[in-house]
Design a protein around this motif. Structure first.
Motif, PDB file in Angstrom:
ATOM      1  N   LEU A 273       0.832  -1.207   0.000  1.00 50.20           N
ATOM      2  CA  LEU A 273       0.000   0.000   0.000  1.00 50.20           C
ATOM      3  C   LEU A 273       0.866   1.257   0.000  1.00 50.20           C
ATOM      4  O   LEU A 273       0.552   2.243  -0.684  1.00 50.20           O
ATOM      5  CB  LEU A 273      -0.923  -0.008   1.221  1.00 50.20           C
ATOM      6  CG  LEU A 273      -1.868   1.184   1.373  1.00 50.20           C
ATOM      7  CD1 LEU A 273      -2.831   1.276   0.203  1.00 50.20           C
ATOM      8  CD2 LEU A 273      -2.641   1.097   2.689  1.00 50.20           C
TER       9      LEU A 273
ATOM     10  N   LYS B  20       2.328   1.682  -3.497  1.00 53.87           N
ATOM     11  CA  LYS B  20       1.332   2.189  -4.447  1.00 53.87           C
ATOM     12  C   LYS B  20       1.117   3.685  -4.277  1.00 53.87           C
ATOM     13  O   LYS B  20       0.845   4.396  -5.259  1.00 53.87           O
ATOM     14  CB  LYS B  20       0.000   1.459  -4.252  1.00 53.87           C
ATOM     15  CG  LYS B  20       0.044  -0.032  -4.549  1.00 53.87           C
ATOM     16  CD  LYS B  20       0.383  -0.317  -6.007  1.00 53.87           C
ATOM     17  CE  LYS B  20       0.352  -1.814  -6.289  1.00 53.87           C
ATOM     18  NZ  LYS B  20       0.730  -2.114  -7.702  1.00 53.87           N
ATOM     19  N   GLN B  21       1.251   4.160  -3.054  1.00 54.45           N
ATOM     20  CA  GLN B  21       1.077   5.594  -2.826  1.00 54.45           C
ATOM     21  C   GLN B  21       2.174   6.407  -3.491  1.00 54.45           C
ATOM     22  O   GLN B  21       1.931   7.517  -3.971  1.00 54.45           O
ATOM     23  CB  GLN B  21       1.041   5.887  -1.320  1.00 54.45           C
ATOM     24  CG  GLN B  21      -0.202   5.370  -0.618  1.00 54.45           C
ATOM     25  CD  GLN B  21      -0.264   5.768   0.839  1.00 54.45           C
ATOM     26  OE1 GLN B  21      -0.301   6.952   1.173  1.00 54.45           O
ATOM     27  NE2 GLN B  21      -0.268   4.791   1.731  1.00 54.45           N
TER      28      GLN B  21
ATOM     29  N   LEU C 180       0.981   6.303  -7.258  1.00 50.17           N
ATOM     30  CA  LEU C 180      -0.338   6.866  -7.567  1.00 50.17           C
ATOM     31  C   LEU C 180      -0.597   8.216  -6.904  1.00 50.17           C
ATOM     32  O   LEU C 180      -1.501   8.943  -7.320  1.00 50.17           O
ATOM     33  CB  LEU C 180      -1.434   5.884  -7.141  1.00 50.17           C
ATOM     34  CG  LEU C 180      -1.424   4.514  -7.841  1.00 50.17           C
ATOM     35  CD1 LEU C 180      -2.531   3.620  -7.296  1.00 50.17           C
ATOM     36  CD2 LEU C 180      -1.577   4.688  -9.350  1.00 50.17           C
ATOM     37  N   ARG C 181       0.169   8.538  -5.848  1.00 52.47           N
ATOM     38  CA  ARG C 181       0.019   9.835  -5.166  1.00 52.47           C
ATOM     39  C   ARG C 181       1.387  10.506  -5.034  1.00 52.47           C
ATOM     40  O   ARG C 181       1.870  10.773  -3.933  1.00 52.47           O
ATOM     41  CB  ARG C 181      -0.616   9.652  -3.788  1.00 52.47           C
ATOM     42  CG  ARG C 181      -1.953   8.969  -3.813  1.00 52.47           C
ATOM     43  CD  ARG C 181      -2.494   8.649  -2.425  1.00 52.47           C
ATOM     44  NE  ARG C 181      -2.985   9.843  -1.754  1.00 52.47           N
ATOM     45  CZ  ARG C 181      -2.449  10.375  -0.674  1.00 52.47           C
ATOM     46  NH1 ARG C 181      -1.359   9.838  -0.137  1.00 52.47           N
ATOM     47  NH2 ARG C 181      -2.978  11.452  -0.115  1.00 52.47           N
TER      48      ARG C 181
ATOM     49  N   LEU D  38      -7.407   6.941   0.005  1.00 53.74           N
ATOM     50  CA  LEU D  38      -6.489   5.918  -0.525  1.00 53.74           C
ATOM     51  C   LEU D  38      -7.207   4.850  -1.338  1.00 53.74           C
ATOM     52  O   LEU D  38      -6.648   3.761  -1.553  1.00 53.74           O
ATOM     53  CB  LEU D  38      -5.736   5.255   0.641  1.00 53.74           C
ATOM     54  CG  LEU D  38      -4.885   6.160   1.530  1.00 53.74           C
ATOM     55  CD1 LEU D  38      -4.247   5.339   2.654  1.00 53.74           C
ATOM     56  CD2 LEU D  38      -3.812   6.872   0.716  1.00 53.74           C
TER      57      LEU D  38
ATOM     58  N   CYS E 250      -5.307   3.364  -4.348  1.00 49.90           N
ATOM     59  CA  CYS E 250      -4.132   2.600  -3.905  1.00 49.90           C
ATOM     60  C   CYS E 250      -4.565   1.265  -3.313  1.00 49.90           C
ATOM     61  O   CYS E 250      -3.923   0.231  -3.545  1.00 49.90           O
ATOM     62  CB  CYS E 250      -3.343   3.407  -2.874  1.00 49.90           C
ATOM     63  SG  CYS E 250      -2.748   4.998  -3.474  1.00 49.90           S
TER      64      CYS E 250
END
Length: 543
Positions: free
Chosen positions: A241, A244-245, A248-249, A278, A281
């Motif tokens: 997680l 992924k942040q 994606l962020r 989130l 994500c």
């Protein structure tokens, strides 16, 4: 065993290298004076209560190395020495508050109960007042261990004893703010001349609690908790997680999921709000079968939480705003309530999910806060005394507004008649005026009209004729500038504004108490708990 001569020669040559001495080590340093040593003693003792550190920290080698590095001439004392210094500091600080309270005529207090890791029951009492310079002040009076049963009678006796310790007479207490526990509410009611107010935030949360258990919201909460627990119990999923942040962020802070906690206000909102932030994500992790097994992913549903977040967000804002101690909060209660009520009826909320909005804090909000004669309650009058909200624009009914104004006029008249501080204020003003030499008055005679003091009704009429102040202005500063021309109303504003809207100040002491009475300090005596909490929470008033 033979030794390589080259190695021996190399070692010998390195040890023969001369290092130039630093001239500073030959400088004669002045001996540490007794005054400087005592000053450091006080600083070391203040470390214990400011940072919530145990007294035995002075026995640790790391602490000793640090102090020696800062000043090698200072000799660390035994921990009992620093405890004795802390006790003297406590007595001095308590005496300071005693002197302050001699000159304070209006106070609001809060009280609450908490249980330590030793299963000891403690009662905390905080005090709030406005200074002569119209600044909001707050402090902790006591955090006492209650060995007796927490009955209403015992609690009322405790409250009386606390005020007696500080020589505070009951007519100085504008109101006592508590949670909605029956015993503490009854305890205040047993004290005839005390006014009890229920914590706004606690009452608001009770209105919402039943709404969170309706089937639609309950299913969403169960699914959200299951999803959060999956990540909390899987280090692999948590690491994914976070990865992924990053993708994606980009550029944003890496966040962790939040678990709902029944004892924490707004935790339901925080959980859903974080899931919403989130969501992409989380979906990326759940659909990556290298990380999440298909059977597990199918059991974890990412439900849409936008509607619930939309409905709960105003509560989060309201509770955060109302829990502050640095500015008057009681005057916001009804402006906030009417705002919440209007949001319930707005098309914006109804389009999102009307059943959730209305069942969460609809009927209960109306029944609890808008019972009969709500417009006569102290928080409504406090709003009128705020120059920003005095026209009560949050109330649509003009007849209700007029009832509020009429009731306030009666309260001001009654307040002026029985308030001795007001009489002293008028006498001092009259005395100062009589002592002023006016040549024109000496020639033509005393102007009796100059001594006429406006009646309370005249004060409020003049007050309401003036325009409202901007919403970002400070009501305390306004009254500081206008207290002289509206003396009765200024005293009443001082009396009302010192009352907190919530019992959060007492509840925030629980966290400090938890840091003190932890697993490593479970044997700490209740007297020392009271002393350390008192010093820590009142540090802002100590030089």
């Amino acid at each position: 065993m033979q030794v390589d001569p080259l190695v021996l020669q190399s070692t010998s040559s390195e040890s023969d290298v001369l290092v130039q001495s630093d001239i500073r080590q030959y400088q004669v340093r002045p001996k540490l004076s007794d005054d400087e040593s005592r000053r450091i003693d006080v600083l070391v003792s203040s470390l214990m209560w400011r940072d919530m550190r145990p007294f035995h920290i002075v026995e640790g080698q790391g602490f000793r190395n640090l102090v020696h590095g800062l000043n090698h001439q200072y000799k660390i004392k035994h921990r009992t020495t620093y405890q004795a210094i802390t006790e003297r500091t406590y007595k001095s600080a308590k005496s300071f508050l005693l002197d302050v309270f001699k000159h304070v005529n209006y106070m609001g207090i809060t009280t609450d109960m908490w249980t330590s890791i030793r299963n000891d029951s403690y009662i905390t009492v905080t005090v709030h007042w406005i200074t002569d310079d119209w600044k909001m002040m707050h402090g902790v009076l006591t955090t006492e261990c209650m060995t007796e049963a927490n009955t209403a009678e015992n609690l009322s006796l405790r409250l009386t004893n606390v005020l007696a310790q500080y020589r505070i007479v009951s007519n100085k207490i504008s109101a006592t703010v508590t949670d909605n526990g029956r015993n503490i509410k009854k305890a205040v009611d047993l004290l005839d001349d005390w006014t009890q107010l229920s914590c706004f935030v606690h009452t608001l949360q009770l209105c919402v609690k039943a709404g969170l258990d309706i089937p639609a919201v309950s299913r969403m909460r169960v699914g959200a908790r299951r999803l959060v627990n999956h990540f909390k119990h899987s280090s692999k999923a948590t690491a994914a997680l976070r990865e992924k942040q990053f993708s994606l962020r980009p550029g944003k802070t890496v966040l962790d999921l939040i678990t709902e906690c029944p004892t924490r206000w707004n935790s339901t909102f925080d959980m859903f709000d974080r899931l919403l932030s989130l969501q992409w994500c989380i979906r990326a992790v759940l659909t990556d079968f290298k990380i999440t097994k298909p059977s597990v992913a199918s059991s974890l549903q990412m439900s849409s939480s936008q509607s619930l977040v939309h409905v709960l967000k105003p509560l989060k804002i309201a509770t955060t705003m109302m829990s502050a101690s640095k500015y008057p909060s009681i005057l916001w209660i009804y402006p906030v309530l009417f705002t919440l009520q209007k949001k319930l009826g707005s098309g914006d909320v109804d389009r999102v999910q009307p059943p959730i909005a209305k069942q969460l804090y609809g009927n209960k909000l109306i029944n609890v806060f808008f019972a009969s004669n709500w417009h006569r309650k102290l928080p409504v009058l406090a709003s009128v005394l705020d120059p920003r909200y005095k026209f009560l624009k949050f109330i649509d009914n003009d007849a209700t507004k007029q009832e509020v104004y009429c009731h306030l006029k009666g309260q001001i008249t009654e307040f002026a008649a029985k308030n001795s501080d007001f009489e002293q204020h008028l006498q001092s003003e009259s005395t100062n005026e009589a002592q002023t030499f006016d040549p024109f008055e000496d020639l033509c005679g005393k102007d009796t009209e100059k001594q006429t003091i406006a009646a309370p009704e005249d004060d409020i009429e003049a007050y309401l004729r003036e325009p409202a102040q901007p919403s970002d202005s400070d009501p305390l500063q306004w009254w500081k500038l206008n207290a002289a021309r509206l003396p009765i109303m200024s005293l009443m504003a001082r009396s009302y504004f010192c009352i907190p809207a919530t019992s959060v100040p007492s509840e925030s002491v629980f966290s400090s108490g938890g840091h003190i009475v932890n697993a490593k300090r479970a044997s700490l005596t209740p007297a020392n708990v009271n002393m350390l909490v008192f010093l820590n929470k009142n540090a802002h008033m100590m030089v």
